[in-house]
Scaffold this active site. Structure first.
Site, PDB file in Angstrom:
ATOM      1  N   GLU A 370     -32.431-111.221 -39.386  1.00  0.00           N
ATOM      2  CA  GLU A 370     -32.798-112.469 -38.724  1.00  0.00           C
ATOM      3  C   GLU A 370     -34.040-112.259 -37.888  1.00  0.00           C
ATOM      4  OE1 GLU A 370     -29.631-113.511 -36.100  1.00  0.00           O
ATOM      5  OE2 GLU A 370     -29.763-111.670 -34.940  1.00  0.00           O
ATOM      6  N   LYS A 787      26.622 -73.904   3.361  1.00  0.00           N
ATOM      7  CA  LYS A 787      25.807 -75.076   3.708  1.00  0.00           C
ATOM      8  C   LYS A 787      26.659 -76.055   4.491  1.00  0.00           C
ATOM      9  CE  LYS A 787      23.064 -78.674   1.386  1.00  0.00           C
ATOM     10  NZ  LYS A 787      21.929 -78.625   2.305  1.00  0.00           N
ATOM     11  N   HIS A 819      24.017 -77.786  11.243  1.00  0.00           N
ATOM     12  CA  HIS A 819      23.331 -78.803  12.049  1.00  0.00           C
ATOM     13  C   HIS A 819      23.936 -78.761  13.447  1.00  0.00           C
ATOM     14  CE1 HIS A 819      21.048 -81.092   8.883  1.00  0.00           C
ATOM     15  NE2 HIS A 819      21.822 -80.302   8.143  1.00  0.00           N
TER      16      HIS A 819
END
Length: 1225
Positions: A370, A787, A819
């Site tokens: 084109e 634990k 704890h």
């Protein structure tokens, strides 16, 4: 005749001849000018070359030839008419490009703009600017010829430049300009018409002897014509817009099934972009090069070429990178291309700038595509290599100048070096180049020698809309050759910083580094055939992301839930002095040298009491809701390495810290482990492994637990404390085996509950614990641990239990964890040590006590000078404690002391684990039950009895807690729960426990409570994880890479395996806000104050200086603009006000994790909805069509199912991820 008279007569003759000669010269000059202007017969040129035009006879002969030529070729009468004012009927960078050229030539400029372009730069660059297309859609405004002509006439515009796109190739626009007496800067209307009609242009090319691709002779009017063409020439074929270019309305069709859909899409795109949907069809040439030739013609029939450009690097038929001249182009092919281009232009009398485009196949044959009767986007590279300003030339030619007057002669046009143009667009290559829209928050361009920038929207604060092309800036580089130009381009792109919208820069950089691009030739399939171009280097964007995060916190508050309304302290901790050099050797050196067995022997043989410091994990889990960040751990780590090298270990990982790091702190737990390992090379690290649950709250396939331990060991973990919340041995054995096979030290931990010193409590008797220990030692544990999660070990029970274990296992190291909730922790640990424990757990003083571990300082002081001497300096403990005392103030919003002022001995009754005790206290206060915490604790004890008196460690402790809260919220007693068990809706965790999801508790499940709750629900027998299929890590890795890119690590895969949803949210957070772990804790939690200045170190040598400036008002979009100063430059970010948005209506977003929700892949407008509510759809079926930036995208169904609900209609405008529809499977 006298001598004087003869002289006078001779003088007269000479004067007459002189006058005649002057007249002849003037006449000759005029004739020559005419000859040159109208390119007359070659006989004139022959006479000129001879240079023998003499006297009247020669002049007459020249005039005769010129007259004969003029009589055969009547030319229009032309004159030079200067242009005083130019309008550009376009927008963006091309408008600015023309304005700049006009300004250089002293021509006044006029811009036009749509309602959507009021903030665009092109209207500010012109001398005048006027609104067009009021009330029209964005693109239609620039296609509205009457408005444009009206503005031109009203403002005395001499000429209109159409730019590219829009009306640039519309013959009716060129004619409208002519009819209005305004010059059109381009070819004549008839030429525009001929060249704009692809079919007619093709016929002209054939007439001019230029080769063409097989195609239709005229635009097709129906799908049937396309089908007939395909039958004749076969697939593949290509649809092209008959009245426009730029890739719009262009679709390749490779098989019959695709024909109808692509025809419709090409027609729709062409209609939208050019106002005409006409298409023509061509045979599609596979893998051609796309070469175009720049031409330039004047009003006098002169046409020249300015050589070629290679535009082969394309996606969706749109050019991405352009090069001039074309690399490795055969000189003979170049001559044919340029010659055909000039001949074609002469055939139609082409005037002004234009481009003739060709495809070149593998055999070097070229085919005309084109003519673009306008200036091309990529004209810049031609300008760079020829030193010809094409826009200047356009303007001068329009004024009436000839090419020769402009110094533009074919033999003078030379190629000088090489130029590359990269189109930087706001598109995301990782998502198929989907356009991105939004506000540019940061823009910094790459510049320097050999770089040219043509832009319009590229500035901080610019808003990229979905209405127009995604081009942000054209970057043009030039150099002596292609590699040099590519090197300069790469450097310039690397300098770019564009934040707020995504760009294709990483993709362009991959193209520039590609060997084929640099050293060979490329064709139009280059991008498709090089998938590695999409291996995109991630853009870090760290600074802007941090500003987004800070702005988010300033507007919406902390991103992590805050239990109490207390501000973090403004005081930063002082880091104690750390000596230079490497830290002294520690127990880790023994482990690395002698392995796990040798390490265990060394621990057992050690004289004195060894300590494990829990400050880095369980202490802050118990006191500060696990919220301590890596940022603060790293600061103190070197001090610990130098002064606490004789610690048994440092507990710093696993358990709740793993998911909390991602969930609430927005940081990677693996990175924490890696960074602490680098800072603490001499102290062993210990983690908490929940047996078959790894670091999660559910069962995982066995191979997932094994892989987790392997990756943890590789990242620096040494000791694995393996436990099970029910002391269920099958689960523990599996975890022990996983840790051992990874090469770690196995520390099997028996979870403690009850009271072995109380003869009335026999469920968990001394004999129970000894039998468990027997099994664990037989299984090969290196270390045996107790634990005590709730702090239930009293001194007497400690002596009984540890003494019995020591007697039974004299060679096995014993480690005790407790704890201090009741306040007896120090006494209990000293009793354990006296009874033969090798290691006890402590926390530094300011992080000890209450629900945390016993005080390190107290244990060190109490054992000093005894056989249990720890060898730790009290002075160093004080320095260590001082750091944490101040640091703890930074976490005031999470500190348990905000609601809990002391420990409580009632823990011996309710047996609530330390960390859970704190959490329940917070929850009670947040629910308004703070004054009823005593009842909550009582309910916990009752819930424990309902469930059969469990070992209470995560996750079993959570199950008891869930049931307790359920009882309190519903005001239920234990008796009522037992009575109504078959009708109550229990928490899911309780139901799954009773089903056997976490194992079998000691003594079995409580009956008839279990049966009443479960009714007909299935029950699991044996180890829950044993029946799970192996996890496919390769598939998971691929899935993550597909989602997040190739920077996924093995650690990421493990995080996703453990916590899929949490990992996804973490990655989404990181994508939005970046690495927030470099912020100090106060800024992370609370954000900066207005006018506060601070520094953030991104990495060594890269520090940001930031100042918070202002917080803007709420916008209609529910956003606030937050202003900062970053490294001396103004920055701003837009932040959604989440509270305000709850009161405003917005289109819903598609949720990524919901399969049936289909979201918009990009911002845009809905062109067509292709399904209806209730319709059945198949996976991959088109659902709707979106249009954005003049490109249409089909949204396909991700799954098969039924359309449940549609949230959009035609013309709906959507943002990215807006919900389109829902599909139910």
């Amino acid at each position: 005749m006298t001598c004087d008279s003869r002289r006078e007569g001779l003088g007269k003759i000479l004067r007459q001849r002189q006058r005649l000669s002057q007249c002849l010269c003037v006449s000759l000059h005029a004739t020559l000018q005419t000859a040159l202007l109208f390119k007359q017969h070659s006989e004139i040129m022959r006479l000129l070359r001879l240079g023998v035009v003499r006297g009247v006879r020669g002049l007459l002969e020249l005039q005769r030839v010129s007259h004969l030529h003029r009589s055969a070729h009547t030319a229009p009468k032309l004159e030079y008419k200067p242009i005083k004012k130019v309008m550009v009927a376009n927008r963006g960078e091309i408008a600015i490009r023309v304005f700049r050229a006009c300004t250089e030539l002293g021509i006044r400029t006029v811009a036009v703009y749509s309602e959507q372009d009021t903030g665009q730069m092109h209207r500010q660059k012109a001398d005048e600017a006027y609104l067009i297309g009021k009330g029209l859609p964005p693109v239609a405004a620039y296609l509205h010829i009457p408005d444009i002509i009206k503005v031109a006439k009203a403002n005395n515009v001499d000429a209109i430049h159409p730019g590219y796109g829009f009306l640039s190739e519309r013959a009716d626009f060129a004619q409208a300009c002519a009819d209005a007496g305004v010059r059109f800067i381009g070819p004549a209307p008839e030429v525009v018409r001929k060249m704009g009609d692809k079919v007619e242009a093709r016929a002209i090319a054939i007439r001019a002897g230029v080769p063409v691709v097989p195609g239709t002779d005229s635009p097709i009017s129906s799908l049937k014509e396309a089908e007939e063409f395909a039958k004749t020439y076969g697939f593949p074929i290509i649809f092209k817009a008959a009245y426009g270019g730029g890739g719009r309305g262009m679709r390749v069709v490779r098989e019959y099934e695709e024909l109808e859909e692509n025809y419709q899409r090409a027609y729709s795109e062409a209609l939208t972009a050019f106002g005409n949907g006409a298409l023509f069809v061509e045979k599609f040439i596979e893998k051609p090069r796309h070469i175009e030739v720049q031409i330039l013609g004047d009003k006098y029939g002169n046409v020249i070429h300015l050589y070629e450009r290679d535009c082969s690097i394309q996606r969706r038929h749109q050019k991405v990178v352009e090069i001039a001249p074309a690399a490795q182009l055969d000189p003979h092919l170049r001559d044919r291309l340029t010659s055909d281009s000039v001949n074609l232009a002469r055939e139609v009398g082409y005037e002004n700038a234009g481009t003739v485009e060709f495809l070149v196949d593998k055999n070097g044959k070229h085919y005309f595509i084109e003519v673009n009767s306008r200036l091309q986007v990529e004209h810049t590279v031609t300008e760079e290599i020829t030193d010809v300003d094409l826009v200047h030339a356009q303007l001068r030619v329009c004024e009436g100048r000839s090419l020769s007057e402009l110094g533009l002669k074919q033999d003078k046009i030379r190629i000088n070096g090489c130029a590359i143009q990269c189109r930087v667009t706001t598109e995301d290559p990782a998502r198929g180049f989907q356009p991105d829209t939004g506000r540019i928050e940061v823009f910094r361009s790459g510049e320097g020698m050999g770089i040219r920038l043509d832009s319009a929207s590229a500035f901080q604060g610019a808003v990229i809309s979905p209405h127009y092309d995604s081009l942000l800036v054209k970057v043009i580089s030039s150099g002596k050759d292609l590699p040099t130009a590519a090197m300069k381009m790469n450097r310039a792109l690397t300098e770019f910083r564009v934040r707020g919208v995504k760009t294709n820069i990483p993709f362009l950089q991959n193209v520039l580094n590609n060997d084929q691009f640099l050293h060979s030739t490329v064709d139009t399939q280059f991008i498709d055939e090089n998938p590695d171009l999409f291996n995109l280097k991630p853009v870090q964007n760290r600074a802007q992301k941090l500003l987004h995060y800070l702005g988010h916190v300033m507007v919406n508050g902390p991103t992590t839930p805050i239990p109490v309304k207390v501000k973090p302290s403004n005081v930063d901790p002082v880091i104690p002095t750390v000596p230079l050099g490497e830290p002294p050797v520690g127990f880790r050196d023994v482990l690395l040298r002698e392995g796990p067995e040798g390490f265990a022997r060394a621990v057992r043989a050690h004289k004195g009491l060894l300590l494990m410091d829990t400050t880095f994990r369980d202490a802050h889990q118990s006191l500060l809701a696990t919220r301590v960040r890596t940022h603060d751990l790293k600061k103190i780590a070197p001090f610990v390495a130098h002064n606490f090298n004789n610690l048994f270990s440092l507990e710093n990982w696993g358990g709740a810290t793993f998911d909390v790091a991602m969930r609430f702190l927005s940081e990677c737990p693996w990175r924490r482990l890696q960074e602490l390992r680098a800072l603490l090379p001499n102290v062993p690290f210990q983690m908490l492994l929940r047996g078959a649950n790894a670091v999660g709250y559910t069962n995982y396939p066995d191979n997932a637990v094994f892989k987790f331990c392997e990756v943890a060991k590789e990242n620096g973990m040494d000791i694995f404390r393996v436990f099970d919340s029910l002391n269920y041995l099958p689960n523990m054995f599996m975890g022990m085996e996983a840790a051992g096979s990874a090469g770690g030290v196995v520390e099997a931990a028996i979870s403690y509950t009850g009271d072995v010193s109380d003869p009335m409590r026999q469920k968990y008797s001394l004999d129970y614990y000894l039998k468990l220990a027997d099994e664990l030692v037989k299984a090969g544990t290196h270390i045996l641990a107790i634990k005590d999660m709730a702090g239930l070990l009293k001194p007497e029970a400690s002596r009984l239990l540890i003494g019995a274990l020591r007697d039974r296992f004299p060679e096995v190291p014993i480690h005790v964890h407790t704890h201090d909730t009741a306040g007896a922790g120090v006494a209990a640990m000293l009793a354990c040590a006296e009874a033969g424990a090798d290691v006890v757990d402590v926390a530094v003083d300011s992080m000890a006590g209450m629900t945390s571990q016993p005080s390190m300082g107290a244990i060190v002081a109490c054992t000093k000078g005894t056989k249990l001497n720890t060898g730790i300096s009290l002075d160093k403990v004080f320095d260590y404690s001082e750091y944490w005392e101040v640091t703890r103030g930074l976490y005031a919003p999470f500190d348990c002391t905000a609601t809990m002022k002391s420990g409580n001995a009632d823990v011996y009754e309710n047996e609530i684990p330390g960390g859970q005790y704190t959490n329940l206290h917070f929850q009670a206060h947040s629910m308004g039950l703070g004054n009823k915490f005593k009842e909550v604790k009582k309910a916990y004890a009752e819930a424990n009895k309902l469930l059969g008196d469990l070992i209470k460690v995560t996750p079993s402790s959570k199950i008891v807690g869930d049931l307790a809260q359920f009882m309190v919220q519903n005001s239920l007693t234990r008796a009522e729960v037992e009575e109504r068990a078959d009708e109550l809706s229990f928490p899911l965790s309780v139901v799954e426990f009773l089903q056997g999801h976490i194992g079998i508790p000691h003594g079995g499940f409580p009956e008839p409570f279990r049966s009443k709750v479960l009714k007909s629900l299935p029950r699991l027998e044996g180890r829950p994880g044993a029946s799970l299929p192996p996890l496919d890590f390769q598939a998971l890795d691929k899935q993550l890479r597909d989602t997040y890119g190739d920077d996924i690590t093995p650690e990421d895969v493990m995080s996703a395996a453990m916590y899929p949803k949490v990992f996804q949210e973490f990655k989404e957070f990181s994508s939005s806000f970046g690495p927030v772990d470099c912020l100090n804790t106060r800024l992370f939690l609370d954000g900066p104050k207005i006018a506060e200045e601070f520094e953030v170190e991104l990495e060594r040598g890269k520090t940001l200086h930031i100042k918070a400036l202002a917080l803007g008002d709420l916008t209609k979009a529910g956003q606030r603009e937050v202003f900062f100063e970053l490294n001396g430059q103004l920055r701003s970010v837009l932040v959604k006000d989440t509270l305000a948005m709850k009161e405003m209506h917005f289109h819903p977003k598609a949720l990524k994790d919901v399969r049936g929700q289909v979201g918009a892949p990009m911002p845009g407008k809905v062109v067509e909805v292709k399904v209806k509510q209730g319709q059945k759809v198949e996976k991959g079926q088109p659902l709707c069509v979106l249009s954005a930036m003049k490109m249409e995208t089909v949204v396909n169904s991700p799954i098969s199912g039924t359309v449940a609900k549609i949230y959009v209609n035609s013309e709906s405008s959507l943002e990215g991820d807006d919900l389109i529809l829902e599909i139910s499977e």
